[in-house]
Design a protein around this motif. Structure first.
Motif, PDB file in Angstrom:
ATOM      1  N   GLN A   1      48.192  -0.475  41.244  1.00  0.00           N
ATOM      2  CA  GLN A   1      48.965   0.630  41.170  1.00  0.00           C
ATOM      3  C   GLN A   1      50.173   0.465  40.489  1.00  0.00           C
ATOM      4  O   GLN A   1      50.589   1.378  39.617  1.00  0.00           O
ATOM      5  N   ARG A   2      50.879  -0.622  40.661  1.00  0.00           N
ATOM      6  CA  ARG A   2      52.230  -1.091  39.887  1.00  0.00           C
ATOM      7  C   ARG A   2      51.954  -1.383  38.238  1.00  0.00           C
ATOM      8  O   ARG A   2      52.757  -0.938  37.623  1.00  0.00           O
ATOM      9  N   ILE A   3      50.768  -2.025  38.110  1.00  0.00           N
ATOM     10  CA  ILE A   3      50.361  -2.209  36.419  1.00  0.00           C
ATOM     11  C   ILE A   3      50.174  -0.674  36.006  1.00  0.00           C
ATOM     12  O   ILE A   3      50.616  -0.356  34.965  1.00  0.00           O
ATOM     13  N   ILE A   4      49.578   0.111  36.522  1.00  0.00           N
ATOM     14  CA  ILE A   4      49.194   1.374  36.133  1.00  0.00           C
ATOM     15  C   ILE A   4      50.440   2.287  35.902  1.00  0.00           C
ATOM     16  O   ILE A   4      50.753   2.802  34.916  1.00  0.00           O
ATOM     17  N   ALA A   5      51.374   2.146  37.019  1.00  0.00           N
ATOM     18  CA  ALA A   5      52.756   2.777  36.825  1.00  0.00           C
ATOM     19  C   ALA A   5      53.356   2.315  35.836  1.00  0.00           C
ATOM     20  O   ALA A   5      54.067   3.165  35.053  1.00  0.00           O
ATOM     21  N   SER A   6      53.330   1.021  35.511  1.00  0.00           N
ATOM     22  CA  SER A   6      54.083   0.486  34.223  1.00  0.00           C
ATOM     23  C   SER A   6      53.633   0.936  33.183  1.00  0.00           C
ATOM     24  O   SER A   6      54.439   1.371  32.018  1.00  0.00           O
ATOM     25  N   LEU A   7      52.281   1.142  32.987  1.00  0.00           N
ATOM     26  CA  LEU A   7      51.517   1.575  31.736  1.00  0.00           C
ATOM     27  C   LEU A   7      51.762   3.134  31.543  1.00  0.00           C
ATOM     28  O   LEU A   7      51.858   3.381  30.458  1.00  0.00           O
ATOM     29  N   VAL A   8      52.043   3.991  32.803  1.00  0.00           N
ATOM     30  CA  VAL A   8      52.307   5.371  32.519  1.00  0.00           C
ATOM     31  C   VAL A   8      53.669   5.265  31.841  1.00  0.00           C
ATOM     32  O   VAL A   8      54.140   6.175  31.290  1.00  0.00           O
ATOM     33  N   ALA A   9      54.495   4.624  32.499  1.00  0.00           N
ATOM     34  CA  ALA A   9      56.164   4.725  32.079  1.00  0.00           C
ATOM     35  C   ALA A   9      56.336   4.072  30.259  1.00  0.00           C
ATOM     36  O   ALA A   9      56.902   4.617  29.706  1.00  0.00           O
ATOM     37  N   ASP A  10      55.403   3.211  30.220  1.00  0.00           N
ATOM     38  CA  ASP A  10      55.429   2.562  28.826  1.00  0.00           C
ATOM     39  C   ASP A  10      54.086   1.819  28.289  1.00  0.00           C
ATOM     40  O   ASP A  10      54.014   0.716  28.797  1.00  0.00           O
ATOM     41  N   ALA A  11      53.271   2.685  27.903  1.00  0.00           N
ATOM     42  CA  ALA A  11      51.899   1.890  27.471  1.00  0.00           C
ATOM     43  C   ALA A  11      52.163   0.971  26.259  1.00  0.00           C
ATOM     44  O   ALA A  11      51.211   0.036  26.229  1.00  0.00           O
ATOM     45  N   ARG A  12      53.203   0.823  25.932  1.00  0.00           N
ATOM     46  CA  ARG A  12      53.605  -0.263  24.735  1.00  0.00           C
ATOM     47  C   ARG A  12      53.971  -1.495  25.265  1.00  0.00           C
ATOM     48  O   ARG A  12      54.198  -2.594  24.804  1.00  0.00           O
ATOM     49  N   ALA A  13      54.139  -1.527  26.641  1.00  0.00           N
ATOM     50  CA  ALA A  13      54.876  -2.839  27.404  1.00  0.00           C
ATOM     51  C   ALA A  13      53.685  -3.859  27.138  1.00  0.00           C
ATOM     52  O   ALA A  13      52.577  -3.639  27.269  1.00  0.00           O
ATOM     53  N   SER A  14      54.469  -5.018  26.778  1.00  0.00           N
ATOM     54  CA  SER A  14      53.516  -6.340  26.712  1.00  0.00           C
ATOM     55  C   SER A  14      52.865  -6.518  28.012  1.00  0.00           C
ATOM     56  O   SER A  14      53.252  -6.355  29.166  1.00  0.00           O
ATOM     57  N   TYR A  15      51.834  -7.510  28.188  1.00  0.00           N
ATOM     58  CA  TYR A  15      51.276  -7.904  29.451  1.00  0.00           C
ATOM     59  C   TYR A  15      52.212  -8.736  30.062  1.00  0.00           C
ATOM     60  O   TYR A  15      52.360  -8.778  31.148  1.00  0.00           O
ATOM     61  N   ALA A  16      52.966  -9.549  29.354  1.00  0.00           N
ATOM     62  CA  ALA A  16      53.989 -10.369  29.707  1.00  0.00           C
ATOM     63  C   ALA A  16      55.141  -9.657  30.485  1.00  0.00           C
ATOM     64  O   ALA A  16      55.731  -9.796  31.483  1.00  0.00           O
TER      65      ALA A  16
END
Length: 156
Positions: free
Chosen positions: A8-23
């Motif tokens: 859920q936290r990974i999904i939230a991070s991607l929703v906030a910024d889909a260009r964020a790196s995996y790192a």
């Protein structure tokens, strides 16, 4: 598929910024970049994540007029027929079957009232549409990209 708190936290991070790196995401959720990638790959293969997209500010491209249109349809018009028709209109940004008197609710966005009126006329000209009822959006109060977790239950 089970989605845990880290997913859920990974999904939230991607929703906030889909260009964020995996790192970057890994730093937020306390995982390594490869572990985040594995989880994202699993979420994509399960269909939880359907894709990545740019979120455009409608005002920046000049499409600032919005309306919600209730569609009233003839006879046994199917959701598939409604969906196929409204997908052809570039002004449609959402369409839903609904309970109540109307058969469907369509969300339109246009440059101005004249453009909105034109789009509405094209919508009304669909052979199954018997009538419409429209409301124009004055301001957006909440504009959330998606819900990523169920809310906590309300306790008495």
């Amino acid at each position: 598929m089970q989605i845990d708190d880290v997913d859920q936290r990974i999904i939230a991070s991607l929703v906030a910024d889909a260009r964020a790196s995996y790192a970057e995401i890994g730093a937020r959720v306390s995982l390594s970049a490869p572990a985040v990638k594995r989880r994202v790959d699993r979420l994509r293969s399960a269909g939880v994540i359907r894709g990545f997209t740019a979120v455009i500010d409608p005002a920046a491209v000049g499409w600032t007029t919005e309306a919600f249109v209730e569609l009233f349809c003839a006879g046994r018009t199917t959701p598939a027929q409604i969906g196929a028709a409204v997908r052809r209109l570039p002004e449609v940004i959402g369409a839903y079957t609904v309970s109540g008197e109307a058969d469907a609710l369509v969300h339109l966005r246009a440059a101005d009232i004249a453009h909105l009126e034109n789009a509405l006329e094209r919508l009304r000209n669909q052979p199954f549409v018997t009538s419409t009822r429209s409301v124009i959006v004055l301001s957006r109060l909440v504009d959330s990209p998606t819900v990523v977790a169920a809310p906590d239950p309300v306790l008495p």
